[in-house]
Structure formats: C-alpha cells, structure tokens
Design a protein around this motif. Sequence first.
Motif, mmCIF file in Angstrom:
data_model
loop_
_atom_site.group_PDB
_atom_site.id
_atom_site.type_symbol
_atom_site.label_atom_id
_atom_site.label_comp_id
_atom_site.label_asym_id
_atom_site.label_seq_id
_atom_site.Cartn_x
_atom_site.Cartn_y
_atom_site.Cartn_z
ATOM 1 N N LEU A 1 1.292 -10.319 -0.965
ATOM 2 C CA LEU A 1 0.755 -9.053 -0.491
ATOM 3 C C LEU A 1 1.492 -7.928 -1.206
ATOM 4 O O LEU A 1 2.717 -7.844 -1.134
ATOM 5 C CB LEU A 1 0.932 -8.930 1.019
ATOM 6 C CG LEU A 1 0.293 -7.725 1.683
ATOM 7 C CD1 LEU A 1 -0.113 -8.085 3.095
ATOM 8 C CD2 LEU A 1 1.205 -6.523 1.713
ATOM 9 N N TYR A 2 0.746 -7.096 -1.910
ATOM 10 C CA TYR A 2 1.301 -5.923 -2.585
ATOM 11 C C TYR A 2 0.965 -4.711 -1.737
ATOM 12 O O TYR A 2 -0.189 -4.478 -1.384
ATOM 13 C CB TYR A 2 0.697 -5.754 -3.981
ATOM 14 C CG TYR A 2 1.006 -6.904 -4.901
ATOM 15 C CD1 TYR A 2 2.173 -6.898 -5.660
ATOM 16 C CD2 TYR A 2 0.151 -7.991 -5.008
ATOM 17 C CE1 TYR A 2 2.477 -7.964 -6.499
ATOM 18 C CE2 TYR A 2 0.434 -9.057 -5.848
ATOM 19 C CZ TYR A 2 1.606 -9.033 -6.586
ATOM 20 O OH TYR A 2 1.902 -10.093 -7.412
ATOM 21 N N GLY A 3 1.990 -3.947 -1.379
ATOM 22 C CA GLY A 3 1.766 -2.773 -0.543
ATOM 23 C C GLY A 3 3.028 -1.965 -0.402
ATOM 24 O O GLY A 3 3.910 -2.002 -1.266
ATOM 25 N N LEU A 4 3.120 -1.257 0.705
ATOM 26 C CA LEU A 4 4.290 -0.442 1.023
ATOM 27 C C LEU A 4 4.860 -0.893 2.354
ATOM 28 O O LEU A 4 4.102 -1.146 3.300
ATOM 29 C CB LEU A 4 3.913 1.044 1.110
ATOM 30 C CG LEU A 4 3.345 1.675 -0.145
ATOM 31 C CD1 LEU A 4 2.867 3.085 0.140
ATOM 32 C CD2 LEU A 4 4.377 1.681 -1.256
ATOM 33 N N LYS A 5 6.177 -0.971 2.432
ATOM 34 C CA LYS A 5 6.790 -1.485 3.666
ATOM 35 C C LYS A 5 6.575 -0.559 4.853
ATOM 36 O O LYS A 5 6.581 -0.998 5.986
ATOM 37 C CB LYS A 5 8.270 -1.781 3.458
ATOM 38 C CG LYS A 5 9.125 -0.577 3.174
ATOM 39 C CD LYS A 5 10.568 -0.978 2.946
ATOM 40 C CE LYS A 5 11.409 0.207 2.523
ATOM 41 N NZ LYS A 5 12.736 -0.196 2.115
ATOM 42 N N ASN A 6 6.340 0.736 4.611
ATOM 43 C CA ASN A 6 6.146 1.663 5.721
ATOM 44 C C ASN A 6 4.670 1.952 6.006
ATOM 45 O O ASN A 6 4.354 2.831 6.785
ATOM 46 C CB ASN A 6 6.903 2.965 5.475
ATOM 47 C CG ASN A 6 6.414 3.698 4.242
ATOM 48 O OD1 ASN A 6 5.756 3.112 3.380
ATOM 49 N ND2 ASN A 6 6.742 4.971 4.137
ATOM 50 N N CYS A 7 3.767 1.187 5.413
ATOM 51 C CA CYS A 7 2.324 1.347 5.619
ATOM 52 C C CYS A 7 1.901 0.518 6.838
ATOM 53 O O CYS A 7 2.146 -0.691 6.889
ATOM 54 C CB CYS A 7 1.576 0.901 4.368
ATOM 55 S SG CYS A 7 -0.208 0.765 4.571
ATOM 56 N N ASP A 8 1.273 1.159 7.814
ATOM 57 C CA ASP A 8 0.857 0.461 9.037
ATOM 58 C C ASP A 8 -0.130 -0.664 8.748
ATOM 59 O O ASP A 8 -0.068 -1.733 9.368
ATOM 60 C CB ASP A 8 0.241 1.443 10.033
ATOM 61 C CG ASP A 8 1.262 2.398 10.614
ATOM 62 O OD1 ASP A 8 2.473 2.064 10.604
ATOM 63 O OD2 ASP A 8 0.871 3.487 11.074
ATOM 64 N N THR A 9 -1.053 -0.441 7.822
ATOM 65 C CA THR A 9 -2.031 -1.469 7.492
ATOM 66 C C THR A 9 -1.355 -2.673 6.850
ATOM 67 O O THR A 9 -1.688 -3.824 7.156
ATOM 68 C CB THR A 9 -3.117 -0.899 6.559
ATOM 69 O OG1 THR A 9 -3.670 0.278 7.167
ATOM 70 C CG2 THR A 9 -4.222 -1.895 6.308
ATOM 71 N N CYS A 10 -0.391 -2.414 5.972
ATOM 72 C CA CYS A 10 0.351 -3.514 5.343
ATOM 73 C C CYS A 10 1.163 -4.282 6.382
ATOM 74 O O CYS A 10 1.246 -5.509 6.329
ATOM 75 C CB CYS A 10 1.264 -2.987 4.236
ATOM 76 S SG CYS A 10 0.369 -2.330 2.811
#
Length: 104
Positions: free
Chosen positions: A3-12
Amino acid sequence: MILYGLKNCDTCRAARKALKDIEFVDVREDGMPADVLDAALARFGKALLNTRSTTWRGLDEAERARPERDLLVVHPTLMKRPLIADGDEMHLGWGKDVQAALDV
C-alpha cells in the motif's frame, strides 16, 4: 501486497486496518519506486493526480502544467490514495469497488 500512501491519511489508515499482512510505504518519507509510478501512470493516467488536494491548490498554473510524472516525483502528496499494488494488479482509492476486488 503493498500500500502506497501517507501515514497520516485517514483513508490509508482505514485500508491498512482492513488489509492484513500488507506492506506500507509512506510516499512522503520514502518516495515511490520509479517502476511502480510508471505502471500506475500507465494504468490510471491523470486519475492518479489528486486535483482536489491542498497541495494542488497551492501550485501555480506553470507548475500544474508539468507532466504528471514530474509532479508526482516532486510532490508525492499529489497522488490519490491509497495505491495498492498486488503483483501485477493495481487499485486506486478505497471505495467499495476496491474493497470488493480485494475481498474486504
């Protein structure tokens, strides 16, 4: 599965919680491998850019006119999230369609 994303992103965070044994890559801290970025752009094209983000709104017209790949390398937070790579398959976002495809 990665999973590529941001650690502070709610969806991630929601996707990470629902998917067991998933490797997580924070694109802000670690960047995205060039081959993954190229494959995602080939598959999703302009849909990979989040043009509703705060980062996008902060860009001037000249910056917005740059190629998508260049923008995502310089501003990884412009990527719609999450991007889930599962072998040769890729999924963008965390909608019902993606959840169904991943049997979540």
